[in-house]
Enzyme design. Structure first.
Site, short mmCIF file in Angstrom:
data_model
loop_
_atom_site.label_atom_id
_atom_site.label_comp_id
_atom_site.label_asym_id
_atom_site.label_seq_id
_atom_site.Cartn_x
_atom_site.Cartn_y
_atom_site.Cartn_z
N THR A 216 123.47 84.64 82.25
CA THR A 216 121.82 83.89 81.27
C THR A 216 120.95 84.14 81.25
OG1 THR A 216 123.37 82.11 82.80
CG2 THR A 216 121.44 81.34 81.96
N ALA B 168 113.63 81.68 76.26
CA ALA B 168 112.33 82.52 76.98
C ALA B 168 111.31 82.09 76.13
CB ALA B 168 112.61 83.43 75.73
N ILE B 169 111.29 81.07 77.29
CA ILE B 169 109.80 79.82 77.08
C ILE B 169 109.20 80.53 77.97
CG2 ILE B 169 108.21 77.84 76.99
CD1 ILE B 169 110.01 78.43 74.50
N HIS C 259 107.19 79.24 81.11
CA HIS C 259 106.75 77.45 80.85
C HIS C 259 105.78 77.48 82.34
CE1 HIS C 259 109.53 75.49 78.63
NE2 HIS C 259 110.91 76.43 80.33
N ARG D 3 123.54 77.37 81.34
CA ARG D 3 122.74 76.63 82.50
C ARG D 3 123.30 76.97 84.05
NH1 ARG D 3 121.76 73.79 78.00
NH2 ARG D 3 119.86 73.87 76.70
N SER E 87 117.46 75.86 84.58
CA SER E 87 116.86 76.47 83.18
C SER E 87 115.64 76.80 82.81
CB SER E 87 116.83 74.73 82.06
OG SER E 87 116.01 73.89 82.93
C1 LIG Z 1 120.38 78.10 77.03
C2 LIG Z 1 118.95 78.15 77.91
C3 LIG Z 1 117.83 78.14 77.65
C4 LIG Z 1 117.01 78.62 78.88
N1 LIG Z 1 115.18 79.20 78.49
C5 LIG Z 1 114.66 78.90 79.39
C6 LIG Z 1 113.02 79.20 79.22
O1 LIG Z 1 112.55 78.87 77.87
N2 LIG Z 1 112.37 79.44 79.98
C7 LIG Z 1 113.06 79.53 81.38
O2 LIG Z 1 112.23 79.90 82.08
N3 LIG Z 1 114.27 79.48 81.86
C8 LIG Z 1 114.88 79.18 81.18
N4 LIG Z 1 116.90 79.18 80.93
C9 LIG Z 1 117.30 79.57 82.21
C10 LIG Z 1 116.59 80.91 82.72
O3 LIG Z 1 117.58 81.49 81.89
C11 LIG Z 1 117.51 81.30 83.89
O4 LIG Z 1 117.56 80.00 84.94
C12 LIG Z 1 118.10 82.41 84.83
O5 LIG Z 1 118.21 83.90 83.55
C13 LIG Z 1 118.88 82.42 85.46
O6 LIG Z 1 119.04 83.63 86.49
P1 LIG Z 1 119.27 84.03 86.98
O7 LIG Z 1 119.84 85.83 87.86
O8 LIG Z 1 120.38 82.80 88.70
O9 LIG Z 1 121.77 84.03 86.85
P2 LIG Z 1 122.24 84.75 85.87
O10 LIG Z 1 121.80 85.63 84.55
O11 LIG Z 1 123.48 84.73 85.29
O12 LIG Z 1 123.03 86.43 86.77
C14 LIG Z 1 123.70 86.34 87.26
C15 LIG Z 1 124.10 87.34 88.18
O13 LIG Z 1 125.07 88.19 89.29
C16 LIG Z 1 126.67 88.31 88.40
N5 LIG Z 1 127.41 87.92 88.89
C17 LIG Z 1 127.97 86.19 89.61
N6 LIG Z 1 129.17 86.86 90.38
C18 LIG Z 1 129.24 88.06 90.55
C19 LIG Z 1 129.88 88.48 91.67
N7 LIG Z 1 130.94 87.75 92.73
N8 LIG Z 1 129.53 89.64 92.13
C20 LIG Z 1 128.64 90.21 91.47
N9 LIG Z 1 128.27 89.80 90.68
C21 LIG Z 1 128.31 88.96 90.18
C22 LIG Z 1 126.73 87.83 87.04
O14 LIG Z 1 127.26 88.58 85.89
C23 LIG Z 1 125.21 87.62 86.91
O15 LIG Z 1 124.61 89.10 85.93
C24 LIG Z 1 116.87 78.80 80.39
C25 LIG Z 1 118.49 79.00 80.34
C26 LIG Z 1 119.64 78.59 79.48
C27 LIG Z 1 121.30 78.44 79.09
#
Ligand SMILES: Cc1cc2nc3c(=O)[nH]c(=O)nc-3n(C[C@H](O)[C@H](O)[C@H](O)COP(=O)(O)OP(=O)(O)OC[C@H]3O[C@@H](n4cnc5c(N)ncnc54)[C@H](O)[C@@H]3O)c2cc1C
Ligand SMILES: Cc1cc2nc3c(=O)[nH]c(=O)nc-3n(C[C@H](O)[C@H](O)[C@H](O)COP(=O)(O)OP(=O)(O)OC[C@H]3O[C@@H](n4cnc5c(N)ncnc54)[C@H](O)[C@@H]3O)c2cc1C
Lengths: 409, 456
Positions: B41, B47-48, B50, B312, B338
């Site tokens: 994700t 990429a805002i 916030h 998301r 998000s």
């Molecule tokens: C359309 C959209 C718009 C958004 N806009 C904004 C914004 O404008 N501003 C903002 O601040 N945020 C925004 N967000 C939110 C933000 O992108 C997310 O909150 C953030 O990327 C979450 O990061 P994460 O590390 O939790 O998840 P991820 O980036 O999904 O990382 C999780 C990682 O875990 C790995 N993984 C999963 N299962 C396993 C496993 N079993 N073993 C090993 N690895 C595993 C995956 O491969 C992945 O790399 C937006 C999200 C979306 C979808």
């Protein structure tokens, strides 16, 4: 400090190289061609099949030899070609900035000839949905990958488009041992020469799917299939690992845009008169930036006219006068050039390039100014292929008669 | 292998947490199933940056976005991550929305954000002259901004690795096992990794990992967001981020400049069951283009440079799912739906603080500097514009990707970096090469060849 040059040609494709060579022949001293690639020659450099040089060099050669011939000819005439020299900025006052291994360079040319060419629209620009996966190409990228870089391509390809360049993609895929499983066009027939089509059909046994559009490209890591839709709305999947998006040209106009030059909404390139002068008196243009897209020889021969006009400007002999604009009515999407400078002679090769995106209902093309019909001509109008309209009629244009219209009769 | 902390997932959240723990002197291992960091994700969002003005007041998300805002600003400046405070204009398109603006200003106040300003119709017009006539009024949020999500994620992971963290890519966690001195992680590569503490930062899969630890307190429903990226020539159509009035269905469709000089339109909000389906759809494009046409008519006639979709990690709860199970040596940091790009640093800080409060030995935070990132943003000097850089290394003067003006020097820098790219996608996220309007028509083959050679 900005370097002064008499003439700066931007782009060392067939158009730019020919323009620079012609400028030297017209006695212009300091002619510099800026080319952002490591090797000059433009698109023909990596188009390894014959079909180049017919109208300009009166020879029938392949792309790379054609490119080399034009480069050598320009150099022998005393043209300086700067490779890896990327023009990045163009101020309204004419100051040009470029990046090269030597750093940032400022240039202050007296005249500029824009010859930056045209490219094919890639998949996202066509809003084709689905996954972002490996195995998606334009013909331009495909040819470089196969001939220049010898990269592995895949095994089964779908070619999107059925115009000249699509058949060029077909030859490239064949060279790379990729089987073409479908050639897809939204039109009801292919748009190349019958000989190309039958040749391809017999040699490569390519099934042509007409009145069909690409809905999506599917796969997880690389292309696994494309979803097609026919004109009845039926969808089907074709398994493949390569998709080549061909044609659907757009001028490389971004630099022109930066300088504030007026653009034509049809061609997307600079608006020019028949002398290939843009809205700025010391800026001229040549090649596919003006008419995306014609064959290379046609692009090259623009260079001769652009060079002559630029030389006239440099020696203070530029013609001034009334300008009359030319508009096109559907199904035409553009004409090039788009203006007539009254009393100033003929456009390149005594013709205008005309473009349609649909097969039209008639072949009669009518040129009209007000209620007056100036000219009419029967032309073979095929989408994705320019038609050449004779230009003799421009001597009868009325300077006060308002815009000229080109329409179907 | 035994570590103080094992982090599952190298997205923004996992990488920020890994960085935090390494800065506190812990031995850290990051386990990531993909071939790159930031490949879930975190690579496909809006990429805002916030302010958190419209979060749910009193929520953990509100607190962490507010705090993350400041942490990210500092961090980005130190690391050289492109970040720009464009400000946002929230636009009311009908009377009902107009009437709700006061409530939004009030909500901002409750979230600790005091600088919103009501805008009349003509003030909106002055700030954004290209918006459609039907804009009735608005709310200015002067501190909202834009940031580069790719180099942010890369900076967290690189800083962690340079400070000693171990990064396992292509390694999927398939099970967990309680052992006397911690938790044992089983992977599909048959490695056994033990952590005195395990952090679940698995994004869309955080519920699956949570279940491996025996918890079923939330489940993730992927909510797809499709976006359209317009050509750089559209950039001067907008000055601010143009936000819609949020509704119960989510934040709605926005128009925003990007740090790379483009304009994006999106996202959609479509619930689905498949956690891997990030495909775009014709229906999505049609929906977005209609929205774009209604808001900024000049936008949709521009060329489209790219389209993409992100998922998301939405759950049945409105707030982040950050829970501590120290008896199991386990922390869940899931459902960061998000706002995680903005809040990741604050999430990491919060996790450390909570552990400290709980009496877990986690060490003092050392002042480590973020790993410097290559500048891929347009508001700062790019290598091709940098006389000094080119004089030192002429390959910074050799432009290879002409649309995005990426030089051979930048490709080489990426190949030689701490976490080098192993795919074209990865290279694109580090340099922007082939991401421009021609999508590789001119340079795709050469860039691919250089990547192949660098991998040898
Ligand atoms: C359309 C959209 C718009 C958004 N806009 C904004 C914004 O404008 N501003 C903002 O601040 N945020 C925004 N967000 C939110 C933000 O992108 C997310 O909150 C953030 O990327 C979450 O990061 P994460 O590390 O939790 O998840 P991820 O980036 O999904 O990382 C999780 C990682 O875990 C790995 N993984 C999963 N299962 C396993 C496993 N079993 N073993 C090993 N690895 C595993 C995956 O491969 C992945 O790399 C937006 C999200 C979306 C979808
Ligand atoms: C796959 C394919 C097959 C083809 N087959 C044939 C054929 O068989 N026969 C035929 O006659 N024609 C063919 N064509 C068409 C032919 O290649 C073009 O008509 C011709 O190349 C146009 O010439 P040009 O000089 O206008 O542009 P180009 O050849 O595109 O040259 C433009 C040059 O400008 C340079 N440039 C652009 N911007 C800048 C900048 N900012 N700074 C510095 N330099 C810059 C580019 O690097 C490029 O070298 C084919 C085209 C393709 C794509």
């Amino acid at each position: 400090m900005a370097e002064n040059v008499d003439a700066l040609v931007i782009g060392a494709g067939p158009a730019g190289l020919t323009a620079a060579w012609a400028l030297k022949n017209l006695g212009i001293e300091n002619v510099l061609v800026a080319e952002r690639e490591a090797v000059a020659g433009g698109i023909p450099r990596h188009s390894h099949h014959p079909g180049y040089g017919i109208r300009d060099l009166h020879r029938f050669m392949n792309g790379p030899s054609y490119a080399k011939t034009l480069v050598t000819r320009a150099k022998d005439a005393g043209v300086r070609i700067a490779n890896n020299f990327s023009v990045t900025d163009w101020e309204q006052d004419g100051l040009i900035t470029a990046t090269s291994k030597n750093g940032r360079q400022l240039l202050m040319p007296q005249v500029v000839i824009l010859a930056t060419g045209a490219r094919e629209r890639p998949r996202p620009a066509r809003l084709v949905a689905g996954n972002r996966v490996r195995g998606i190409y334009t013909t331009g990228e495909l040819q470089q990958a196969v001939y220049e870089r010898k990269l592995p391509i895949g095994t089964r390809a779908v070619v999107v488009g059925a115009e000249h360049v699509s058949f060029s993609a077909l030859m490239t895929l064949n060279h790379a041992d990729v089987k073409v499983v479908a050639m897809v066009t939204e039109h009801h027939k292919h748009q190349s020469y019958p000989a190309f089509y039958f040749g391809a059909k017999v040699r490569y046994q390519v099934p042509l799917r007409t009145t069909t559009s690409v809905v999506s490209v599917n796969g997880t890591d690389r292309v696994e299939s494309v979803t097609l839709r026919d004109n009845g709305g039926n969808e089907s999947n074709v398994e493949c690992d390569v998709v080549v998006f061909t044609g659907n040209w757009i001028a490389d106009y971004e630099l022109a845009q930066r300088s504030g030059i007026t653009r034509d909404s049809g061609t997307t390139g600079p608006l020019v008169n028949q002398l290939l002068r843009t809205s700025q008196p010391n800026v001229f243009a040549a090649g596919n930036i003006l008419h995306p897209v014609t064959t290379a020889d046609v692009a090259a021969l623009d260079g001769v006219i652009a060079a002559r006009s630029a030389a006239e400007y440099l020696t203070g002999r530029s013609l001034l006068g009334n300008t009359v604009s030319i508009n096109v009515a559907p199904p035409f999407t553009w004409v090039s050039p788009q203006q007539v400078l009254v009393g100033a002679g003929m456009p390149p090769r005594n013709c205008f390039q005309l473009w349609v995106t649909e097969f039209p209902s008639s072949s009669l093309v009518v040129v009209q100014q007000g209620t007056q019909t100036l000219f009419s001509q029967r032309l073979r109008l095929v989408p994705g292929r320019p038609a050449e309209l004779k230009s003799d009629w421009i001597s009868s244009v009325d300077p006060a008669g308002g815009p000229i219209q080109i329409r179907l009769g | 292998m035994k570590f103080d902390v094992v982090v599952i997932g190298a997205g923004l959240v996992g990488s920020a947490i890994a960085q935090e723990f390494t800065a506190r002197g812990q031995s850290v291992c990051i386990v990531e199933k993909s071939n790159d960091v930031g490949n879930g994700t975190s690579k496909a969002n809006t990429a805002i940056w916030h302010t958190g003005f419209d979060a749910v007041p009193g929520s953990l998300e509100s607190k962490l976005v507010g705090r993350g805002y400041f942490l990210l600003e500092n961090y980005a400046k130190q690391a050289g991550i492109p970040i720009v405070k464009t400000g946002a204009v929230l636009v009311a398109w009908d009377e009902e929305q107009l009437a709700s603006l006061d409530g939004l200003a009030d909500k901002a106040h409750k979230n600790g954000y005091e600088k919103t300003k009501g805008l009349s119709q003509s003030e909106v017009r002055n700030l954004e002259p290209n918006l459609s006539e039907s804009a009735l009024g608005g709310l200015l949020v002067p501190d909202e901004g834009i940031v580069c999500t790719w180099t942010t994620n890369l900076a967290y992971a690189t800083t962690a690795v340079q400070a000693g963290a171990t990064l396992y890519l292509n390694t999927k966690v398939v099970g967990v096992n309680s052992v006397p001195d911690g938790m044992e992680i089983q992977t599909d590569t048959h490695q056994t990794i033990t952590g005195s503490l395990v952090v679940n930062a698995a994004g869309l899969y955080s519920d699956d990992i949570h279940r491996m630890f025996g918890h079923q307190t939330f489940s993730v429903t992927p909510r797809k967001g499709q976006l359209i990226v317009f050509d750089k020539l559209a950039r001067n159509l907008v000055n601010h981020i143009i936000l819609p009035v949020p509704s119960s269905k989510g934040k709605g469709v926005l128009i925003s400049p990007t740090v790379y000089g483009n304009v994006i339109l999106g996202p959609t909000a479509e619930d689905q069951t498949d956690k891997t389906d990030t495909s775009t759809t014709q229906a999505g494009f049609e929906f977005l283009l209609a929205k774009g046409q209604a808001m900024l008519p000049g936008l949709v006639t521009n060329e489209v440079t790219a389209t993409y979709a992100g998922l998301r990690a939405a759950t049945e709860h409105s707030d982040y799912q950050i829970t501590f199970h120290l008896d199991q040596k386990y922390i869940c940091v899931g459902g960061i739906r998000s706002t995680g790009l903005t809040s990741a640093l604050a999430i990491a800080e919060y996790v450390a603080e909570q552990l400290f409060i709980a009496g877990h030995p986690i060490g003092e935070r050392a002042d480590i500097l973020p790993a410097p990132m290559p500048n891929i943003g347009e508001d700062f000097v790019r290598p091709y514009q940098d006389e000094v850089a080119i004089a030192k290394n002429p390959s910074f003067g050799e432009v290879i990707c002409h649309c995005e003006r990426v030089t051979i020097g930048e490709l080489d820098q990426a190949f030689d970096s701490t976490i080098p790219p192993c795919t074209l996608e990865g290279l694109r996220r580090r340099t922007r090469a082939t991401m421009g309007r021609c999508q590789g028509f001119y340079c795709g083959a050469e860039v691919a060849q250089r990547l192949t050679e660098a991998k040898k």
